[in-house]
Structures are given as C-alpha cells and as structure tokens.
Design an enzyme around this catalytic site. Structure first.
Site, PDB file in Angstrom:
ATOM      1  N   LYS A  54       9.878  53.192 -42.661  1.00  0.00           N
ATOM      2  CA  LYS A  54       9.398  52.826 -41.347  1.00  0.00           C
ATOM      3  C   LYS A  54       9.645  54.081 -40.169  1.00  0.00           C
ATOM      4  O   LYS A  54       8.624  54.459 -39.370  1.00  0.00           O
ATOM      5  CB  LYS A  54       9.761  51.440 -40.651  1.00  0.00           C
ATOM      6  CG  LYS A  54       9.286  50.235 -41.393  1.00  0.00           C
ATOM      7  CD  LYS A  54      10.066  49.028 -41.213  1.00  0.00           C
ATOM      8  CE  LYS A  54       9.640  47.890 -42.069  1.00  0.00           C
ATOM      9  NZ  LYS A  54      10.340  46.688 -41.992  1.00  0.00           N
ATOM     10  N   GLN A  98      15.909  44.795 -39.592  1.00  0.00           N
ATOM     11  CA  GLN A  98      15.473  44.757 -40.883  1.00  0.00           C
ATOM     12  C   GLN A  98      15.957  43.200 -41.468  1.00  0.00           C
ATOM     13  O   GLN A  98      17.393  43.111 -41.536  1.00  0.00           O
ATOM     14  CB  GLN A  98      15.874  45.849 -41.762  1.00  0.00           C
ATOM     15  CG  GLN A  98      15.284  45.906 -43.243  1.00  0.00           C
ATOM     16  CD  GLN A  98      13.686  45.686 -43.172  1.00  0.00           C
ATOM     17  OE1 GLN A  98      13.033  46.533 -42.528  1.00  0.00           O
ATOM     18  NE2 GLN A  98      13.177  44.976 -43.886  1.00  0.00           N
ATOM     19  N   ASP A 121       7.757  42.948 -34.401  1.00  0.00           N
ATOM     20  CA  ASP A 121       7.736  42.092 -35.611  1.00  0.00           C
ATOM     21  C   ASP A 121       6.778  41.048 -35.393  1.00  0.00           C
ATOM     22  O   ASP A 121       6.287  40.100 -36.233  1.00  0.00           O
ATOM     23  CB  ASP A 121       9.003  41.998 -36.347  1.00  0.00           C
ATOM     24  CG  ASP A 121       9.161  42.786 -37.744  1.00  0.00           C
ATOM     25  OD1 ASP A 121       8.394  43.339 -38.299  1.00  0.00           O
ATOM     26  OD2 ASP A 121      10.375  42.692 -38.197  1.00  0.00           O
TER      27      ASP A 121
END
Ligand code: NAP
Length: 295
Positions: A54, A98, A121
């Site tokens: 990422k 994460q 997200d």
C-alpha cells in the site's frame, strides 16, 4: 467457448495511470498532496506485506505516504491516541489501520475512531450507511474493485441477475448492496447465498454475474454456473507453497472447468487482488480532493 479472462492487473494499471494524472492536477491546482497513513500493529507477515504494498503504491502516485509501525503490545488507549493524532493532522487525508489487530484491542473501537472523512477503507458505520442509501463518499475497496472490473469489462449490469456467494461485512454484504443501487454499473437484481442457503446451485445457476467471496476452495464448480456468465472470484486460499517458496494461491472457483463454460472470469491471483489497493488509492485521492475543496 472459453471465457474471456478479466485481468485485474491490467485494469488496476489503467486506473493507477488515471489516478496519477489526477493527483498531479490536484497538487498543481491546489497545492494539496494526498496523504495516507498506514498503521501496522505488530509484525504479522501477511500484514507487513499488505502495508508495504500500500505504501509503495501511494508513493508511486505521488502521495505523501507514512507508515506507522507500533508494537503488538500497544495499549488500546495509545492506539486510539495515534488515530486521533492523524484525525487532527490536515496533511493526512486517509487513515488505514491494517487488520487483524491483536485480540487485547477492540478493533471496532479503533476503526470507529477514525474520522469518517479519512476512512479510506470505508468500514466506519457512517460510510457503510452512506453506501446503503446510495450517497457514498468512499466505497469499500474490494467491492469497489469488483464493480470496476465488471464495468470496465463491458459486462451489462442493468437488470442482470447478480448472485453473491458470501455475506461478510467486507465483501459479500457491501457488493450486494452496491449492485442493487439505482445507479450506473448497478441496477441489478441481487441474491445473496451463504452456508445456510438450502440449495445454493439453484441460485448460482441463474446468475448472469456470479460474485464468489466464500474463502472456500472450489466452492463453485462448473455445474453451478450458467453458460456465458461473468464469474468474479474474490477468494484467496493458500494451498501450499511454490517451488520458489512463495504461497501457492487459489480462488473459490474451480477455475479450468468454469472457464470453459463462463463468458468472463477473473483469475486468482491477478484478478480482484490488484484492484483492492488501487481502490484504496482512489479513496485517498478523493479524500484529498474533498479536503482541498474546503480550503
Ligand atoms: P468471510 O468473512 O470468511 O466470509 C465468508 C462468507 O462466505 C460467509 O458469509 C460464509 O457464510 C460464506 N461461505 C463460506 N463457505 C461457503 C460455502 N461453501 N458456500 C456458501 N457460502 C460460503 O470471508 P471474506 O472476508 O468475505 O473473504 C472471502 C474470501 O475473499 C477469502 O478467501 C478472502 O481471503 C478473500 N478476500 C480477498 C480480497 C482481495 O483483495 N482479493 C479482499 C477480501 C477478501 P456464513 O456467513 O453462513 O458463515
């Protein structure tokens, strides 16, 4: 006739080129450089590789990319404080924690502490709600990637029978919701099946578009697929290691026989996977664009 293979790698590359141009324009016009912070708790190898990928993708697009590595034994309070620090940092537009995070921390508490305007997200209930009522700011990354793959492959969604296998909050439920929206690239008739469905094949055989997110190898076999259907395989199952020691992956679909029957199919790896990070980049750019418009 063999199915047309939808390359997520190729589509992701196309989109990243578009995002790079848009990023350069945003910086040129407003001076705002998209900023993304990824927070990694502990050293889980899969998480390390996701976070690294990422960060790399963000840098390549010209974003300000920050990686925060914190120890696995960090307290919930300190992790919340770190999220809050970036909520208040105007140079950061996207915050990603994460998953999974260690069990002593309430992951929902952390995710829900992220400012919804920086929730790239799209897991915050505010963003889930916006999606459901058809007014999204951010769409969740994997479902958004699936929808892009379908649309960019020229598969008609209007009035199509879409069957989703799986009902998780990350993939199944959001993609089902997105495909039933009264919107371009959607307007489908949606059915969701899961482990309690009485006769799964009865539903999947009706699908013009079959989206499989079960996490179960070969959960979908050729007899469960309609001739000419578009089959999107979201599953990532580790089934051993390759000769070079890398993880050997397979999807949820029995690939070869299904590819003989389907009209379109996504491979694993190289299908949905590369799209997820790309959609995260798209969300971060969008967050920066929104922030720039408020300056
Ligand atoms: P999950 O939370 O485990 O949910 C799986 C869902 O599938 C559940 O709703 C389950 O039903 C259903 N299911 C499981 N086996 C089934 C079967 N044999 N027949 C019918 N339904 C079945 O998984 P997830 O997070 O949605 O992920 C699904 C897969 O996608 C995993 O392999 C994951 O690694 C992969 N994935 C890939 C990406 C990517 O970027 N490529 C991103 C996210 C996930 P119940 O609810 O009844 O238990």
């Amino acid at each position: 006739m063999a199915a047309q293979v939808i390359s997520g790698k190729k589509v992701a590359k196309e989109i990243r080129e578009e995002l790079k141009i848009e990023t350069e324009k945003l910086i040129r016009d407003t001076g705002v450089q998209p900023g993304l912070v990824t927070i990694l708790v502990g050293e889980n190898p899969a998480s390390v590789s996701y976070v690294t990928a990422k960060g790399k993708a963000a840098k390549k697009l010209g974003f300000n990319s920050i990686q925060e590595n914190v120890p696995a034994d960090i307290s919930e309070e300190n992790l919340l404080a770190l999220v809050e620090k970036y909520n208040n940092d105007s140079s950061i537009h996207g915050i990603l924690v994460q998953l999974p995070i260690p069990k002593h921390i309430n992951d929902k508490k952390i995710l829900y502490a992220i400012d919804p305007d920086k929730d790239v997200d799209a897991f915050h209930p505010m963003n889930v709600g916006r999606m459901v009522i058809g007014e999204p700011v951010f769409l969740p990354c994997t479902p958004a990637g699936i929808q892009e793959l379908i649309v960019r492959s020229g598969v008609n969604t209007e009035g199509a029978e879409v069957v989703v296998v799986g009902r998780s909050n990350i993939v199944g439920k959001p993609i089902a919701n997105m495909m039933l929206q009264k919107a371009k690239g959607a307007n489908s008739t949606v059915t969701v099946v899961h482990t309690r469905t009485r006769d799964m094949a009865e539903h999947t055989r009706r699908a013009d578009i079959l989206i499989v997110a079960a996490g179960a190898p070969k959960a979908v076999t050729a007899d469960m697929v309609k001739e000419g259907a578009a089959v999107i395989d979201v599953g990532v199952n580790r089934i051993g290691t390759t000769e070079s020691g890398k993880a050997k992956l397979c999807g949820d679909v029995d690939y070869e026989p299904v590819a003989e029957k389907a009209g379109y199919i996504t491979p694993v790896p190289g299908g949905v996977g590369p799209m997820t990070i790309t959609m995260l980049m798209k969300n971060t750019l969008k967050a920066a664009q929104v922030a720039a418009s408020k300056k």
